[in-house]
Design an enzyme around this catalytic site. Structure first.
Site, short mmCIF file in Angstrom:
data_model
loop_
_atom_site.label_atom_id
_atom_site.label_comp_id
_atom_site.label_asym_id
_atom_site.label_seq_id
_atom_site.Cartn_x
_atom_site.Cartn_y
_atom_site.Cartn_z
N ASP A 91 0.79 -1.24 0.00
CA ASP A 91 0.00 0.00 0.00
C ASP A 91 0.83 1.29 0.00
OD1 ASP A 91 -2.05 -1.79 0.28
OD2 ASP A 91 -2.93 -0.85 2.04
N HIS A 236 3.57 -2.28 3.27
CA HIS A 236 3.59 -0.93 2.71
C HIS A 236 4.91 -0.62 2.01
CE1 HIS A 236 0.57 -0.83 5.92
NE2 HIS A 236 -0.02 0.15 5.24
#
Length: 274
Positions: A91, A236
């Site tokens: 992400d 992430h």
């Protein structure tokens, strides 16, 4: 018109030639400053047509989802017993230098992942975004600004549609995958995504790589401990210093392979559901 032009003074002719030359130069270079512009209104002029690289790497690519998952929230996917598969999701990118470092690791290990992008970071790093697509990874919409607070329907629409637009203008790709920032499902963003038949992708296990105190080995331990067939792993590449995630990624991949897992993208995982 021609007679009038030739009848002008010598100085006016020189000035006209200079103006024409400057206009031609500006026309040739107009895409360069607009590519990094903060104004979304200028973006269509920059990438109205895909680049030659885009046409070669991505031809009519559309990350659609099966009807059963349209407008639905997904945490994991039930897969056939013989399919020991898992999906890595990443992400908040594209991000420099983390995304490129993770792409190198994924390529070395022949692994495909799914990246959930912020519109504003796609605008900032368009070349990294193009590389993600060119190397065969899937992508999803993660809103423009990564808002947590409740938003109006109009803001929700803008957050998601602006991101969809910049993704398409930059890469030529459309996606029906959406991940709400922070996993918040009740602030208006997920509701709008569902209304547009996006599949709202959550996760079944997290690396917990946003913990500022944890060592990278903890991220690896978290993923390997909670791995399950049809699982969706959260990590992430953007939003801050993700160097620990970069260090953890090779060990995650190695450990999951040792457990017998095969890596798939989210679209592939959804297609495997009976």
């Amino acid at each position: 018109m021609r007679n009038n032009c030739w009848g002008r003074s010598h100085n006016k002719i020189i000035n006209l030639a200079i103006a024409v030359t400057m206009t031609a130069c500006n026309a040739k270079s107009v895409t360069t400053p607009q590519l990094n512009s903060n104004s979304t209104q200028k973006i269509p002029q920059v990438v109205a047509e895909p680049t030659h690289h885009s046409k070669t790497a991505i031809k009519n690519l559309n990350f659609s989802v099966p009807v059963k998952f349209q407008g639905k929230i997904v945490y994991k996917v039930k897969v056939p017993p013989e399919e020991k598969v898992i999906a890595l999701t990443i992400d908040d990118g594209p991000w420099k230098p983390t995304t490129t470092q993770m792409l190198d690791i994924l390529k070395q290990n022949n692994v495909k992942a799914t990246f959930f992008w912020l519109g504003k970071t796609v605008q900032t790093y368009p070349q990294i975004a193009k590389r993600v697509i060119a190397e065969g990874h899937a992508i999803g919409n993660h809103t423009w600004n990564h808002r947590y607070q409740r938003v109006t329907p109009a803001v929700a629409k803008d957050e998601i549609e602006r991101t969809a637009k910049i993704i398409y203008q930059t890469t030529g790709v459309k996606t029906s995958l959406f991940r709400p920032p922070g996993g918040y499902l009740n602030n208006g963003l997920a509701a709008y995504a569902k209304s547009q038949k996006y599949s709202v992708l959550m996760w079944s296990q997290t690396s917990a790589d946003t913990d500022p105190r944890a060592k990278y080995q903890v991220f690896v331990k978290n993923v390997l401990r909670d791995a399950q067939p049809g699982g969706i792993v959260l990590m992430h590449d953007g939003g801050g210093d993700r160097s620990r995630t970069v260090k953890a990624l090779p060990e995650m991949i190695k450990g999951l392979k040792q457990k017998g897992y095969r890596f798939v993208t989210i679209p592939e995982l959804l297609q495997m559901s009976p």
